[in-house]
Design an enzyme around this catalytic site. Structure first.
Site, mmCIF file in Angstrom:
data_model
loop_
_atom_site.group_PDB
_atom_site.id
_atom_site.type_symbol
_atom_site.label_atom_id
_atom_site.label_comp_id
_atom_site.label_asym_id
_atom_site.label_seq_id
_atom_site.Cartn_x
_atom_site.Cartn_y
_atom_site.Cartn_z
ATOM 1 C CD GLU A 124 -3.032 -1.076 2.207
ATOM 2 O OE1 GLU A 124 -2.860 -0.286 3.163
ATOM 3 O OE2 GLU A 124 -4.042 -1.796 2.127
ATOM 4 C CD GLU A 127 -4.472 -6.043 3.053
ATOM 5 O OE1 GLU A 127 -5.231 -5.229 3.637
ATOM 6 O OE2 GLU A 127 -3.245 -6.079 3.210
#
Length: 840
Positions: free
Chosen positions: A191, A262
């Site tokens: 991320e 995710e």
């Protein structure tokens, strides 16, 4: 012209690949071999696969738990396990590695392979994961001139060395799929888009360097970067979030598949949080929509969250991690989340051939309703997804001459474009409720206590003009550091009136502290996950002459996200005494002493040997701060998971037989007025049959007699279905690409299944009509069939599993008030309790 030619070539390549794939789809999903990909999916050993993955972090459970967790994941329809690799767990000191116990990464991966499941290896090395310092080792902070996660020579050198070490370990153990192992994808960074702008041009350079470095170290499997919009072409960008069908702009290239790394099954919790929930229906809806929009992988984060043992959690994060996942903290199945997703995975597998071989067509009925088909002309291959995104309104849609009811915010899946097999909003599988049962064998406690002495500045060896920064001193070896100073006051300093008391004001950078003046406890203060710095203010009693101020400051985990993590600080920043006769007294520059850790840690009072080093006294009466408690207990009866309930305690740490179970924090209440966590997991493997040493370090003055050992079960199981629900998924099978019913007339049935060694011991609730509530707390409505309970008792009592058709002819016609005749659709609610056969 060059880019147009390349695009045409890529599209031709995709088409050729799809033609090849259509004749080479293997129902056996586990086929280790070369790993490639196309725009549709990852291809392993020549076999294109739909990836149903779940995150399971090996350090958050024990090796004894791993086999059951992996088995239940597979039984839940997963074919892949994803895990981060935890750098600070494996290299806590530079050059010294640890791969033992619950850090045995190779053992964990080999167990996954033994279950014929794949692995997504997320190397990071920054992982976030609500893990201490985001997985980065603390010693890395002290490397000269280092800046984390940017184009910084020192950071990149250590990062490359670590990734190379892990990759070589996997290669040596032959764990990559081309070597016959289970690893099919590897991830670098995590991320990074969240912080990239903070590093400007060096952030852009770092992303390219990370991609080039990782792919150069091993090119046998694809590398991925999650939430990286500008991911370089030699990696695949993936999505993280709750609804990637609507938020993901697609991968970084037309030749890459859409992967969801995710899919958050709830939300991690921090101390002070209320419960975090996400409905099984919402997760299923998001997954179905992702696959109908060309997605071919979902990874549930988390599938089993587990426990943040010891000091492993990040700032303010609870010891329990993602307990609302399909497998709860204890490894028990959480229903209906586990089985509803299992049924979704089975259904999506029925659509696999049309999805991979067919042509996708989209029909927008209106702004909310959409029909997506995957169909191969002149074949039997056809699958349809009927989606209704409206949050409140149900819809009915006509598809190929047949009416289909679409519940609000749901996806209906027709694996053959005809038969409704699954709807994401309509749960046909069972529910359950978790129970904490006080142990009959374990709770004969005889508590003893030892209270640490309060040090003064003379006892604190590290001296400085001002208070020193906490984490630079503790170096992540402990949560605690003592600060102390002293000041000599005369009558001109102290307030002249007896009804006016001075106030000590301590500005802290976080996370919490206890204050003592002249050995007397003043109070406890803390920040929060949102606002870590805080100011502690309390009235204090001062005397003529020398006054000693002692502060025990502490962290509650280290930060795990954001830019410039190497520059985060904790501890005391400034101290003042207000309300003095001589005015406000700033004692920040008063000369301070410091000592890392607390006495009980250095003596290891939590071990058998260490506990003999001090004199313990019988515990009783009101609790006191900085107090150690110990007792012995026998292992609880049975083999169910074990938890310790910490009611009436304050804040501190728990050890069992020398194992650090984690931090507890009972006196930090959520807005609902309750602690964020009360029960703390004690793995069975940590226990002996008898004489287990339990040690608790209470920081802020809890009462020890509220502590209790519990066993944990999910023996309350339920069904809650309406008679217009689709038949259970097991009513269908795919045979030679044709969907066929297994029974003559598929119909909805309430199905209940106990654990394999248990049987239905008690029928606790039955109502067919309009009952309401949730499993463990159902209520009768105004309309019910009087015969329903007898039917359920006959079908279920004394059995390991049972089925009850939703059929008025069997259950009886519900009667009641006027609404009974008006409500055409009736609901059957059943709640039973499972138990051992010998108890029936």
């Amino acid at each position: 012209m060059v880019s147009r030619t390349r695009s045409a070539f890529v599209l031709l390549l995709i088409a050729i690949t799809l033609i090849f794939v259509s004749s080479d789809i293997d129902d056996n999903e586990y086929t280790p071999g070369p790993v490639t990909y196309n725009a549709k999916s990852i291809i392993v050993g020549g076999n294109p696969i739909l990836i149903f993955s779940g995150s399971v972090h090996y350090p958050r459970s024990t090796p004894e738990m791993w086999p059951d967790i992996i088995r239940l994941a597979k039984e839940g329809g997963l074919n892949t396990i994803a895990t981060y690799v935890f750098w600070n767990a494996h290299e806590p000191h530079q050059g010294h590695f640890n791969f033992t116990g619950n850090y045995d990464l190779v053992k964990f991966i080999k167990l996954i392979a033994a279950n014929n499941m794949y692995v997504v290896l997320r190397l990071g090395p920054f992982i976030q994961a609500e893990w201490n310092l985001g997985g980065l080792p603390f010693w890395l902070r002290e490397v000269p001139n280092i800046v984390f996660r940017t184009y910084n020579e020192a950071y990149m050198r250590h990062m490359k060395r670590y990734i190379e070490f892990i990759v070589n370990m996997m290669k040596t153990e032959k764990l990559f799929a081309p070597q016959g192992g289970p690893i099919i994808l590897a991830q670098v960074e995590n991320e990074y888009n969240h912080v990239q702008e903070s590093y400007k041009e060096q952030g852009i350079q770092y992303v390219k360097w990370a991609a080039d470095t990782s792919t150069a170290l091993y090119s046998g499997v694809p590398w991925i970067m999650c939430k990286q919009k500008d991911a370089p072409p030699n990696v695949i960008s993936t999505c993280n979030g709750r609804h990637c069908a609507d938020t993901f702009g697609g991968p970084n290239g037309p030749d890459k598949p859409s992967l969801w790394t995710e899919n958050w099954t709830a939300q991690y919790r921090v101390f002070g949080d209320p419960p975090s929930q996400r409905a099984a229906e919402d997760i299923a809806f998001s997954v179905a929509r992702f696959f109908m929009n060309n997605g071919s992988m979902t990874n549930y984060y988390m599938y089993h969250g587990g426990t943040n043992f010891g000091r492993s959690s990040s700032t303010y994060t609870t010891t329990r991690y993602y307990d609302e996942a399909p497998l709860d903290e204890f490894g028990l199945i959480r229903e209906p989340k586990w089985s509803h997703l299992r049924d979704l995975h089975k259904t999506l597998r029925l659509t696999k051939k049309p999805f991979l071989c067919g042509t996708r067509k989209v029909q927008d009925i209106n702004q909310y309703v959409q029909i997506v088909t995957y169909e191969k002309p002149e074949s039997r291959l056809c699958a349809a997804f009927l989606s209704n995104r409206h949050k409140k309104v149900h819809r009915t849609v006509d598809f190929r001459g047949k009416q289909y009811f679409l519940a609000r915010r749901s996806v209906t899946i027709l694996p053959d474009c005809k038969n409704l097999v699954f709807n994401t909003e309509l749960i046909t599988s069972q529910h359950n409720s978790r129970n904490f049962i006080p142990s009959k064998k374990a709770n004969n406690f005889k508590w003893e206590s030892y209270r640490e002495s309060i040090p003064t500045i003379n006892d604190l060896p590290v001296q400085s003009k001002t208070p020193l920064e906490l984490t630079s001193m503790t170096k992540d070896t402990t949560d605690y550091m003592w600060y102390g100073t002293s000041l000599n006051l005369d009558k001109d300093d102290l307030p002249m009136r007896s009804d006016i008391m001075p106030v000590i004001r301590i500005q802290s950078l976080g996370d919490a502290l206890l204050t003592f003046v002249n050995g007397q406890y003043v109070g406890f203060g803390h920040g929060s996950f949102i606002e870590k710095p805080f100011t502690f203010s309390r009235p204090v009693s001062l005397k003529l002459g020398v006054n000693h101020i002692s502060v025990l400051a502490m962290t509650v985990g280290l930060p795990n996200n954001g830019a410039y993590m190497e520059k985060r600080f904790s501890g005391i920043r400034a101290v003042m005494l207000q309300g003095m006769n001589s005015g406000t007294l700033d004692i920040t520059l008063n000369q301070w002493g410091h000592k890392v850790g607390v006495e009980g840690e250095s003596l290891q009072l939590f071990t058998e040997e260490g506990s003999k080093k001090v004199k313990w006294a019988p515990a009783g009466g009101p609790g006191t701060p900085i107090t150690w408690y110990k007792t012995n207990f026998n292992a609880p009866e049975g083999n169910n998971p074990v938890a310790i309930k910490m009611e009436r305690m304050g804040k501190g740490v728990i050890w069992v037989n020398g194992y650090n179970i984690g931090r507890y924090w009972e006196n930090y209440r959520s807005p609902l007025g309750a602690p964020s966590q009360t029960e703390y997991h004690i793995p069975r493997s940590y226990l002996k049959p008898r004489d287990n040493l339990l040690v608790v370090y209470e920081e802020s003055s809890g009462t020890i007699d509220g502590v209790a050992i519990n066993t944990v079960n999910r023996d309350i199981i339920c069904s809650f279905m309406c008679d217009d629900y689709p038949p259970n998924l097991d009513s269908w099978k795919m045979e030679n690409d044709v969907l066929k019913p297994v029974v003559e007339k598929p119909r909805p049935e309430a199905r209940l299944v106990c654990d394999s060694d248990k049987f239905i011991k008690e029928i606790q609730f039955v109502s067919y009509g309009n009952p309401w509530g949730s499993c463990g707390n159902y209520m009768q409505g105004t309309c019910q069939a009087s015969n329903a309970k007898k039917v359920v008792e006959k079908a279920c009592l004394g059995k390991n599993s049972c089925s009850v058709p939703l059929d008025k002819a069997i259950l009886g016609d519900p009667t009641g008030d006027a609404s009974c005749s008006q409500e055409k659709v009736k609901t059957l609610a059943i709640q039973v309790r499972c138990g051992k056969k010998k108890d029936i």
